[in-house]
Design an enzyme around this catalytic site. Structure first.
Site, short mmCIF file in Angstrom:
data_model
loop_
_atom_site.label_atom_id
_atom_site.label_comp_id
_atom_site.label_asym_id
_atom_site.label_seq_id
_atom_site.Cartn_x
_atom_site.Cartn_y
_atom_site.Cartn_z
N THR A 18 0.84 -1.21 0.00
CA THR A 18 0.00 0.00 0.00
C THR A 18 0.87 1.26 0.00
O THR A 18 0.49 2.28 -0.57
CB THR A 18 -0.97 0.04 1.21
OG1 THR A 18 -0.23 0.08 2.41
CG2 THR A 18 -1.91 -1.15 1.20
N ASN A 19 2.02 1.20 0.63
CA ASN A 19 2.93 2.36 0.58
C ASN A 19 3.47 2.57 -0.83
O ASN A 19 3.60 3.70 -1.29
CB ASN A 19 4.07 2.20 1.58
CG ASN A 19 3.66 2.63 2.98
OD1 ASN A 19 3.50 3.81 3.24
ND2 ASN A 19 3.45 1.65 3.86
N ASN A 113 13.44 4.63 4.80
CA ASN A 113 12.52 3.60 5.31
C ASN A 113 11.31 4.25 5.96
O ASN A 113 11.41 5.33 6.55
CB ASN A 113 13.24 2.75 6.36
CG ASN A 113 12.35 1.66 6.96
OD1 ASN A 113 11.66 0.94 6.23
ND2 ASN A 113 12.35 1.54 8.27
N HIS A 115 8.55 3.55 8.95
CA HIS A 115 8.30 2.70 10.13
C HIS A 115 6.97 3.11 10.77
O HIS A 115 6.73 4.31 10.95
CB HIS A 115 9.46 2.83 11.14
CG HIS A 115 9.29 1.92 12.31
ND1 HIS A 115 9.50 0.57 12.24
CD2 HIS A 115 8.87 2.18 13.58
CE1 HIS A 115 9.23 0.02 13.41
NE2 HIS A 115 8.85 0.96 14.25
N GLU A 153 23.09 1.03 9.55
CA GLU A 153 23.24 -0.38 9.92
C GLU A 153 22.37 -0.76 11.12
O GLU A 153 21.89 -1.87 11.21
CB GLU A 153 24.69 -0.57 10.33
CG GLU A 153 25.42 -1.59 9.54
CD GLU A 153 26.82 -1.68 10.09
OE1 GLU A 153 27.13 -2.72 10.66
OE2 GLU A 153 27.57 -0.70 9.97
N GLU A 186 1.56 7.23 7.11
CA GLU A 186 2.57 6.66 6.20
C GLU A 186 2.39 7.11 4.76
O GLU A 186 3.35 7.52 4.10
CB GLU A 186 2.53 5.13 6.26
CG GLU A 186 2.89 4.55 7.60
CD GLU A 186 2.92 3.03 7.62
OE1 GLU A 186 3.43 2.44 6.67
OE2 GLU A 186 2.44 2.45 8.59
C1 GAR Z 1 3.72 -0.67 6.76
O1 GAR Z 1 2.91 -0.38 7.85
C2 GAR Z 1 5.16 -0.31 7.07
O2 GAR Z 1 5.30 0.83 7.85
C3 GAR Z 1 5.59 -1.52 7.84
O3 GAR Z 1 5.01 -2.60 7.16
C4 GAR Z 1 3.79 -2.18 6.53
C5 GAR Z 1 3.87 -2.54 5.06
O4 GAR Z 1 2.66 -2.29 4.42
N1 GAR Z 1 7.03 -1.62 7.90
C6 GAR Z 1 7.68 -2.06 8.97
O5 GAR Z 1 7.13 -2.46 9.96
C7 GAR Z 1 9.19 -2.02 8.86
N2 GAR Z 1 9.79 -1.98 10.15
P1 GAR Z 1 2.56 -2.17 2.84
O6 GAR Z 1 3.25 -3.38 2.22
O7 GAR Z 1 1.07 -2.21 2.59
O8 GAR Z 1 3.18 -0.88 2.41
#
Ligand code: GAR
Length: 213
Positions: A18-19, A113, A115, A153, A186
């Site tokens: 979705t992002n 990234n 989060h 890292e 996000e």
């Molecule tokens: C999102 O909420 C993103 O912030 C999270 O995974 C989801 C992916 O959704 N990422 C993490 O937790 C990384 N630490 P998406 O595939 O629908 O974009």
């Protein structure tokens, strides 16, 4: 006036995407400028994000983490792929693998990234996806949100570019909270951060990211 060259951008994914969809839409509406989405790379074959990429006409491929004996060999293969694509910017959009030192160094301050919490809360190794929202609910915080940061890292510890806060409601479940954080935070701040980067508006000074308008 001479136009600056487009920033060759690869988006790394592992799940629903979705992002990624928010990035594609923002680019379509002109909200991300100076960016060339050259590739979407998934760490697994089942990621729906791959379908979203293909539907948008973006090159989609898989570096399947399960086919590598170690995290290091997976990282080496991924790095080679990014080099072959001559990528300037790497975006982690729900990418569930840890990037090791060689990649972090090669693209220092050029990996972004997203989060799903207000870093430094509920972040670091093992904090990802729905778990993060359950942690926030269990802790009893009244406000959570999302963070977009440069990748170093150390997991989730790089310089913060943008954050957006979201209120936690009395009847929230991890699922309802995840949805609201995605929709209201996000999908807003990730495309914005990419646009700022691609327009050359981000400068890193130690831990701080300066946004030049
Ligand atoms: C999102 O909420 C993103 O912030 C999270 O995974 C989801 C992916 O959704 N990422 C993490 O937790 C990384 N630490 P998406 O595939 O629908 O974009």
């Amino acid at each position: 006036m001479k136009k600056s060259p487009l920033v060759r951008t690869a988006v790394l994914v592992s799940g629903g995407g979705t992002n990624l969809q928010a990035i594609i839409a923002a680019k379509l509406f002109g909200e991300i400028q100076n960016c060339d989405l050259v590739a979407v790379i998934s760490s697994n074959h089942g990621a729906y994000a791959l379908d979203r990429a293909r539907a948008a006409g973006i090159d989609a491929s898989v570096v399947d983490v399960t086919t590598f004996p170690t995290k290091r060999t997976f990282n080496t293969a991924l790095m080679q792929k990014l080099k072959d694509l001559d990528v300037d910017l790497v975006v982690l959009a729900g990418f569930m693998q840890v990037l090791q030192r060689p990649i972090c160094k090669e693209w220092e301050n050029r990996i972004i990234n997203v989060h799903p919490a207000l870093i430094p809360s509920f972040s670091g190794e093992g904090c990802y996806g729905l778990k993060v929202h359950q942690m926030a609910l269990d802790y009893g915080v009244k406000v959570t949100g999302a963070t977009v940061h440069f990748v170093t890292e150390e997991v989730d510890a790089g310089p913060i570019i943008l954050q957006k806060a979201i209120d936690i409601l009395p009847n929230d479940t991890a699922k309802s909270l995840q949805r609201r954080v995605m929709e209201q935070a996000e999908w807003d701040i990730l495309p914005k951060a990419i646009d700022l980067f691609c327009r050359g508006k981000l400068r890193v000074e130690g831990r701080r990211v300066i946004i030049e308008e």
